[in-house]
Scaffold this active site. Structure first.
Site, short mmCIF file in Angstrom:
data_model
loop_
_atom_site.label_atom_id
_atom_site.label_comp_id
_atom_site.label_asym_id
_atom_site.label_seq_id
_atom_site.Cartn_x
_atom_site.Cartn_y
_atom_site.Cartn_z
N MET A 66 -3.89 -8.15 18.43
CA MET A 66 -2.63 -7.61 17.93
C MET A 66 -1.88 -8.70 17.17
SD MET A 66 -1.41 -4.73 20.60
CE MET A 66 -0.66 -5.79 21.80
N GLY A 67 -2.62 -9.72 16.72
CA GLY A 67 -2.01 -10.77 15.91
C GLY A 67 -1.18 -11.74 16.74
N LEU A 118 -1.43 -14.92 16.58
CA LEU A 118 -2.60 -15.63 17.12
C LEU A 118 -2.22 -16.98 17.73
CD1 LEU A 118 -5.17 -14.88 14.27
CD2 LEU A 118 -4.73 -13.56 16.36
N GLY A 149 -5.73 -19.18 22.46
CA GLY A 149 -6.61 -18.27 23.22
C GLY A 149 -7.49 -17.48 22.26
N HIS A 150 -6.89 -16.96 21.17
CA HIS A 150 -7.66 -16.23 20.17
C HIS A 150 -8.67 -17.16 19.48
CE1 HIS A 150 -3.87 -13.67 20.15
NE2 HIS A 150 -4.81 -12.77 20.38
N ASP A 165 -6.48 -10.86 30.20
CA ASP A 165 -6.20 -9.43 30.39
C ASP A 165 -7.34 -8.84 31.21
OD1 ASP A 165 -3.76 -9.11 28.71
OD2 ASP A 165 -5.09 -9.98 27.24
N VAL A 182 -7.17 -19.63 27.96
CA VAL A 182 -6.76 -20.97 27.52
C VAL A 182 -5.33 -21.18 28.01
CG1 VAL A 182 -6.42 -22.47 25.51
CG2 VAL A 182 -8.26 -20.77 25.51
N SER A 203 0.48 -14.19 23.20
CA SER A 203 1.35 -14.03 22.02
C SER A 203 2.81 -13.95 22.48
CB SER A 203 0.97 -12.76 21.27
OG SER A 203 -0.38 -12.83 20.90
N ARG A 204 3.01 -13.39 23.67
CA ARG A 204 4.38 -13.23 24.18
C ARG A 204 5.06 -14.57 24.48
NH1 ARG A 204 5.33 -7.82 25.75
NH2 ARG A 204 3.39 -6.63 25.75
O1 PAF Z 1 -5.52 -7.50 24.09
C1 PAF Z 1 -5.03 -7.07 23.03
O2 PAF Z 1 -4.55 -7.80 22.17
C2 PAF Z 1 -4.97 -5.56 22.81
O3 PAF Z 1 -4.77 -4.88 24.00
C3 PAF Z 1 -6.20 -5.01 22.07
C4 PAF Z 1 -7.46 -5.21 22.87
C5 PAF Z 1 -6.34 -5.71 20.72
C6 PAF Z 1 -6.03 -3.51 21.80
O4 PAF Z 1 -4.90 -3.24 21.04
#
Ligand code: PAF
Length: 272
Positions: free
Chosen positions: A23-24, A26, A29-30, A143, A169, A179-180
């Site tokens: 969900m951007g 970034l 972790g991403h 998650d 991470v 992201s939060r």
């Molecule tokens: O973990 C996330 O960022 C979101 O829940 C996902 C998997 C991209 C679905 O919108």
């Protein structure tokens, strides 16, 4: 060269590839998920789509951090092959997607405090899988319940996609990257380290006493003492998301708590 696209054409659809839905906003972790993807030596697709269907709270959706220009810069510098930034009406094109139910487990833990959240997550992930057609997809271990439910959906729907788990991470102080975290003040970031510290405390206490309920009660007391509002602190069998029993090989302590009014989640695996 990185291509930023709004739709997947036939040529990309037919490629063997690895997919990282995001969900951007970034963070490292991403980046770690992308580095995991690189090891597979396949073209990489990263999607950026803030999925309205997984937010049970409109304000949370509105306030979710968005930073598309910076995200594309990061993905370009990492030489990701395709950045998919789809419009909502493409993802949710009429009659082209189906609503997925996350079942009973989707109503527990995160699902209890965010009703409908996991139905929204599974609905978008399944739809993105149909759009992108990946061989492998990677999701972060932070998650944990989402990862469990996605694996279950892939099995239930017989999808030919390998789901890989990327490790969580952490900031230097132990706070899980999210992201939060961008919404936290500097003091909030310091306070938020208590979430992970509490998970470590509870898991050590459990290993010493072998008593989940006691360890969790003590953990809840510790939350109270540190003035953090907590939604839950629980333990499950990592493989089933059920209450652990004598056959359980890996436990997962799960928690969600608030700092600066921002809801943060984290978990810790304990091997038995
Ligand atoms: O973990 C996330 O960022 C979101 O829940 C996902 C998997 C991209 C679905 O919108």
């Amino acid at each position: 060269m990185t291509q930023v696209i709004e739709k997947i054409d036939n040529e990309i659809y037919n490629l063997e590839k690895v997919f990282i839905p995001t969900m951007g906003a970034l963070h490292d972790g991403h980046i770690s998920l992308i580095n995991d993807a690189k090891k597979l030596n396949l073209p990489i697709v990263v999607s950026i789509f803030v999925n309205p269907k997984q937010f049970n709270d409109k304000n949370d959706f509105k306030n979710y951090p968005r930073n598309i220009i910076n995200d594309i810069e990061i993905l370009t510098s990492l030489q990701v092959d395709f950045v998919l930034t789809p419009k909502s009406d493409y993802v949710y094109e009429r009659n082209k997607y189906s609503k997925i139910s996350s079942g009973h487990i989707g109503t527990l833990f995160e699902g209890k405090f965010r009703p409908g959240h996991f139905d929204g997550v599974l609905t978008v992930v399944k739809r993105l899988f149909e759009i992108v057609n990946p061989n492998t997809a990677i999701f972060g271990a932070k998650d944990a319940q989402q990862l469990f439910l996605i694996k279950q959906m892939v099995k239930d729907h017989n999808l030919k996609i390998t789901i890989l788990e990327g490790s969580t991470v952490r900031e230097k102080n132990g706070l899980a990257m999210s992201s939060r975290n961008q919404l936290l003040s500097n003091t909030g970031k310091e306070q938020a380290k208590k979430i992970y510290q509490n998970l470590l405390y509870v898991s050590k206490l459990f290993l010493k006493t072998k008593d989940f309920s006691f360890a969790i009660e003590e953990g809840l007391e510790k939350y109270k003492a540190s003035n953090l509002k907590v939604d839950y602190l629980e333990v499950v069998n990592k493989e089933t998301f059920n209450i652990p029993d004598e056959n359980t090989k890996e436990l997962l302590f799960l928690t969600a708590a608030y700092v600066d009014n921002i809801r943060l989640i984290d978990n810790l695996k304990v091997e038995l």
